[in-house]
Design a protein around this motif. Structure first.
Motif, PDB file in Angstrom:
ATOM      1  N   PHE A  44     -50.383  -8.069  19.269  1.00  0.00           N
ATOM      2  CA  PHE A  44     -51.084  -8.262  18.003  1.00  0.00           C
ATOM      3  C   PHE A  44     -50.455  -7.446  16.878  1.00  0.00           C
ATOM      4  CE2 PHE A  44     -54.057  -8.957  21.495  1.00  0.00           C
ATOM      5  CZ  PHE A  44     -54.283 -10.305  21.307  1.00  0.00           C
ATOM      6  N   SER A  45     -49.373  -6.735  17.208  1.00  0.00           N
ATOM      7  CA  SER A  45     -48.629  -5.994  16.193  1.00  0.00           C
ATOM      8  C   SER A  45     -47.854  -6.982  15.331  1.00  0.00           C
ATOM      9  CB  SER A  45     -47.631  -5.036  16.839  1.00  0.00           C
ATOM     10  OG  SER A  45     -48.289  -4.109  17.650  1.00  0.00           O
ATOM     11  N   ASN A  46     -47.653  -6.613  14.103  1.00  0.00           N
ATOM     12  CA  ASN A  46     -46.873  -7.446  13.194  1.00  0.00           C
ATOM     13  C   ASN A  46     -45.446  -6.906  13.157  1.00  0.00           C
ATOM     14  OD1 ASN A  46     -46.142  -9.335  11.335  1.00  0.00           O
ATOM     15  ND2 ASN A  46     -47.080  -8.286   9.597  1.00  0.00           N
ATOM     16  N   LEU A  47     -44.651  -7.291  14.158  1.00  0.00           N
ATOM     17  CA  LEU A  47     -43.293  -6.766  14.296  1.00  0.00           C
ATOM     18  C   LEU A  47     -42.279  -7.668  13.610  1.00  0.00           C
ATOM     19  CD1 LEU A  47     -43.329  -5.889  18.088  1.00  0.00           C
ATOM     20  CD2 LEU A  47     -43.740  -4.350  16.173  1.00  0.00           C
ATOM     21  N   ASP A  48     -41.332  -7.056  12.942  1.00  0.00           N
ATOM     22  CA  ASP A  48     -40.229  -7.852  12.405  1.00  0.00           C
ATOM     23  C   ASP A  48     -39.170  -7.993  13.500  1.00  0.00           C
ATOM     24  OD1 ASP A  48     -38.798  -5.448  12.460  1.00  0.00           O
ATOM     25  OD2 ASP A  48     -38.754  -5.229  10.288  1.00  0.00           O
ATOM     26  N   ASP A  49     -38.175  -8.818  13.231  1.00  0.00           N
ATOM     27  CA  ASP A  49     -37.158  -9.106  14.245  1.00  0.00           C
ATOM     28  C   ASP A  49     -36.400  -7.860  14.699  1.00  0.00           C
ATOM     29  OD1 ASP A  49     -37.969 -11.713  13.984  1.00  0.00           O
ATOM     30  OD2 ASP A  49     -36.176 -12.389  12.932  1.00  0.00           O
ATOM     31  N   ALA A  50     -36.098  -6.973  13.767  1.00  0.00           N
ATOM     32  CA  ALA A  50     -35.379  -5.740  14.121  1.00  0.00           C
ATOM     33  C   ALA A  50     -36.214  -4.886  15.073  1.00  0.00           C
ATOM     34  CB  ALA A  50     -35.018  -4.954  12.876  1.00  0.00           C
ATOM     35  N   ALA A  51     -37.516  -4.794  14.836  1.00  0.00           N
ATOM     36  CA  ALA A  51     -38.392  -4.004  15.707  1.00  0.00           C
ATOM     37  C   ALA A  51     -38.488  -4.627  17.098  1.00  0.00           C
ATOM     38  CB  ALA A  51     -39.774  -3.880  15.085  1.00  0.00           C
ATOM     39  N   ILE A  52     -38.488  -5.945  17.161  1.00  0.00           N
ATOM     40  CA  ILE A  52     -38.521  -6.614  18.460  1.00  0.00           C
ATOM     41  C   ILE A  52     -37.237  -6.323  19.231  1.00  0.00           C
ATOM     42  CG2 ILE A  52     -38.498  -8.869  19.613  1.00  0.00           C
ATOM     43  CD1 ILE A  52     -40.376  -9.796  17.287  1.00  0.00           C
ATOM     44  N   ARG A  53     -36.102  -6.470  18.572  1.00  0.00           N
ATOM     45  CA  ARG A  53     -34.822  -6.181  19.240  1.00  0.00           C
ATOM     46  C   ARG A  53     -34.758  -4.730  19.708  1.00  0.00           C
ATOM     47  NH1 ARG A  53     -33.048  -9.580  15.014  1.00  0.00           N
ATOM     48  NH2 ARG A  53     -32.412  -7.793  13.759  1.00  0.00           N
ATOM     49  N   GLU A  54     -35.198  -3.813  18.871  1.00  0.00           N
ATOM     50  CA  GLU A  54     -35.205  -2.389  19.240  1.00  0.00           C
ATOM     51  C   GLU A  54     -36.113  -2.141  20.440  1.00  0.00           C
ATOM     52  OE1 GLU A  54     -34.740   1.610  19.623  1.00  0.00           O
ATOM     53  OE2 GLU A  54     -33.476   0.222  18.494  1.00  0.00           O
ATOM     54  N   THR A  55     -37.277  -2.743  20.437  1.00  0.00           N
ATOM     55  CA  THR A  55     -38.214  -2.584  21.556  1.00  0.00           C
ATOM     56  C   THR A  55     -37.621  -3.109  22.844  1.00  0.00           C
ATOM     57  OG1 THR A  55     -40.128  -2.719  20.090  1.00  0.00           O
ATOM     58  CG2 THR A  55     -40.507  -3.223  22.416  1.00  0.00           C
ATOM     59  N   VAL A  56     -37.018  -4.287  22.786  1.00  0.00           N
ATOM     60  CA  VAL A  56     -36.404  -4.885  23.970  1.00  0.00           C
ATOM     61  C   VAL A  56     -35.303  -3.979  24.509  1.00  0.00           C
ATOM     62  CG1 VAL A  56     -34.913  -6.793  24.726  1.00  0.00           C
ATOM     63  CG2 VAL A  56     -37.000  -7.268  23.408  1.00  0.00           C
ATOM     64  N   HIS A  57     -34.410  -3.539  23.655  1.00  0.00           N
ATOM     65  CA  HIS A  57     -33.290  -2.714  24.113  1.00  0.00           C
ATOM     66  C   HIS A  57     -33.749  -1.339  24.603  1.00  0.00           C
ATOM     67  CE1 HIS A  57     -30.487  -5.790  23.176  1.00  0.00           C
ATOM     68  NE2 HIS A  57     -30.902  -5.860  21.927  1.00  0.00           N
ATOM     69  N   ARG A  58     -34.719  -0.759  23.934  1.00  0.00           N
ATOM     70  CA  ARG A  58     -35.256   0.533  24.376  1.00  0.00           C
ATOM     71  C   ARG A  58     -35.913   0.409  25.752  1.00  0.00           C
ATOM     72  NH1 ARG A  58     -38.793   1.416  20.452  1.00  0.00           N
ATOM     73  NH2 ARG A  58     -40.521   0.737  21.732  1.00  0.00           N
ATOM     74  N   THR A  59     -36.674  -0.659  25.952  1.00  0.00           N
ATOM     75  CA  THR A  59     -37.347  -0.870  27.237  1.00  0.00           C
ATOM     76  C   THR A  59     -36.330  -1.115  28.345  1.00  0.00           C
ATOM     77  OG1 THR A  59     -39.278  -1.770  26.096  1.00  0.00           O
ATOM     78  CG2 THR A  59     -39.092  -2.241  28.445  1.00  0.00           C
ATOM     79  N   LEU A  60     -35.316  -1.910  28.068  1.00  0.00           N
ATOM     80  CA  LEU A  60     -34.275  -2.145  29.079  1.00  0.00           C
ATOM     81  C   LEU A  60     -33.514  -0.869  29.413  1.00  0.00           C
ATOM     82  CD1 LEU A  60     -32.793  -5.624  28.156  1.00  0.00           C
ATOM     83  CD2 LEU A  60     -33.919  -4.966  30.292  1.00  0.00           C
ATOM     84  N   ASP A  61     -33.225  -0.066  28.413  1.00  0.00           N
ATOM     85  CA  ASP A  61     -32.537   1.207  28.659  1.00  0.00           C
ATOM     86  C   ASP A  61     -33.390   2.136  29.521  1.00  0.00           C
ATOM     87  OD1 ASP A  61     -30.317   0.430  27.222  1.00  0.00           O
ATOM     88  OD2 ASP A  61     -30.845   1.569  25.423  1.00  0.00           O
ATOM     89  N   ARG A  62     -34.685   2.140  29.248  1.00  0.00           N
ATOM     90  CA  ARG A  62     -35.597   3.045  29.954  1.00  0.00           C
ATOM     91  C   ARG A  62     -35.891   2.577  31.382  1.00  0.00           C
ATOM     92  NH1 ARG A  62     -41.214   3.102  29.974  1.00  0.00           N
ATOM     93  NH2 ARG A  62     -41.250   1.531  28.346  1.00  0.00           N
ATOM     94  N   LEU A  63     -36.125   1.275  31.559  1.00  0.00           N
ATOM     95  CA  LEU A  63     -36.571   0.772  32.851  1.00  0.00           C
ATOM     96  C   LEU A  63     -35.500   0.041  33.655  1.00  0.00           C
ATOM     97  CD1 LEU A  63     -40.019  -0.745  31.793  1.00  0.00           C
ATOM     98  CD2 LEU A  63     -39.576   1.510  32.795  1.00  0.00           C
ATOM     99  N   GLY A  64     -34.597  -0.622  32.965  1.00  0.00           N
ATOM    100  CA  GLY A  64     -33.624  -1.477  33.646  1.00  0.00           C
ATOM    101  C   GLY A  64     -34.246  -2.830  33.961  1.00  0.00           C
ATOM    102  N   PRO A  65     -33.403  -3.825  34.189  1.00  0.00           N
ATOM    103  CA  PRO A  65     -33.895  -5.184  34.423  1.00  0.00           C
ATOM    104  C   PRO A  65     -34.807  -5.317  35.644  1.00  0.00           C
ATOM    105  CG  PRO A  65     -31.535  -5.209  34.018  1.00  0.00           C
ATOM    106  CD  PRO A  65     -31.945  -3.776  34.119  1.00  0.00           C
ATOM    107  N   ASP A  66     -34.434  -4.707  36.752  1.00  0.00           N
ATOM    108  CA  ASP A  66     -35.229  -4.857  37.982  1.00  0.00           C
ATOM    109  C   ASP A  66     -36.646  -4.327  37.808  1.00  0.00           C
ATOM    110  OD1 ASP A  66     -33.085  -6.061  39.216  1.00  0.00           O
ATOM    111  OD2 ASP A  66     -32.462  -4.246  40.297  1.00  0.00           O
ATOM    112  N   GLU A  67     -36.783  -3.188  37.160  1.00  0.00           N
ATOM    113  CA  GLU A  67     -38.112  -2.603  36.955  1.00  0.00           C
ATOM    114  C   GLU A  67     -38.923  -3.443  35.971  1.00  0.00           C
ATOM    115  OE1 GLU A  67     -41.322  -0.050  37.592  1.00  0.00           O
ATOM    116  OE2 GLU A  67     -39.485  -0.361  38.749  1.00  0.00           O
ATOM    117  N   CYS A  68     -38.263  -4.028  34.976  1.00  0.00           N
ATOM    118  CA  CYS A  68     -38.979  -4.924  34.051  1.00  0.00           C
ATOM    119  C   CYS A  68     -39.573  -6.098  34.818  1.00  0.00           C
ATOM    120  CB  CYS A  68     -38.045  -5.432  32.951  1.00  0.00           C
ATOM    121  SG  CYS A  68     -37.616  -4.195  31.714  1.00  0.00           S
TER     122      CYS A  68
END
Length: 84
Positions: free
Chosen positions: A24-48
């Motif tokens: 329900f957050s109003n995220l712009d495209d840059a924030a979405i890309r940052e969130t995706v990359h930060r989450t992948l860096d933190r967890l890795g694909p398998d954990e996601c």
């Protein structure tokens, strides 16, 4: 007017799905890309994928809505990079 839909790597959608960002957050495209990359860096694909599977197992009613949101947001946010 023609609309082009881009195929987004499913792991990017899973990363947004399991992130701590509210759908329900109003995220712009840059924030979405940052969130995706930060989450992948933190967890890795398998954990996601593992965390997404857990949500689908525990709360399929919530998971289906969230994965639709994640796919839509990733397609929108990643489209400029995939088009160029």
């Amino acid at each position: 007017m023609t609309t082009t839909t881009y195929q987004v790597d499913p792991v990017l959608c899973m990363a947004l799905f399991v992130s701590d960002v509210s759908q329900f957050s109003n995220l712009d495209d840059a924030a979405i890309r940052e969130t995706v990359h930060r989450t992948l860096d933190r967890l890795g694909p398998d954990e996601c994928y593992a965390r997404a599977a857990e949500v689908f197992g525990d709360r399929p009613d919530v998971a289906i809505e969230r994965i639709h949101w994640a796919r839509e947001m990733c397609a929108r946010a990643m489209a400029p990079a995939m088009a160029g």
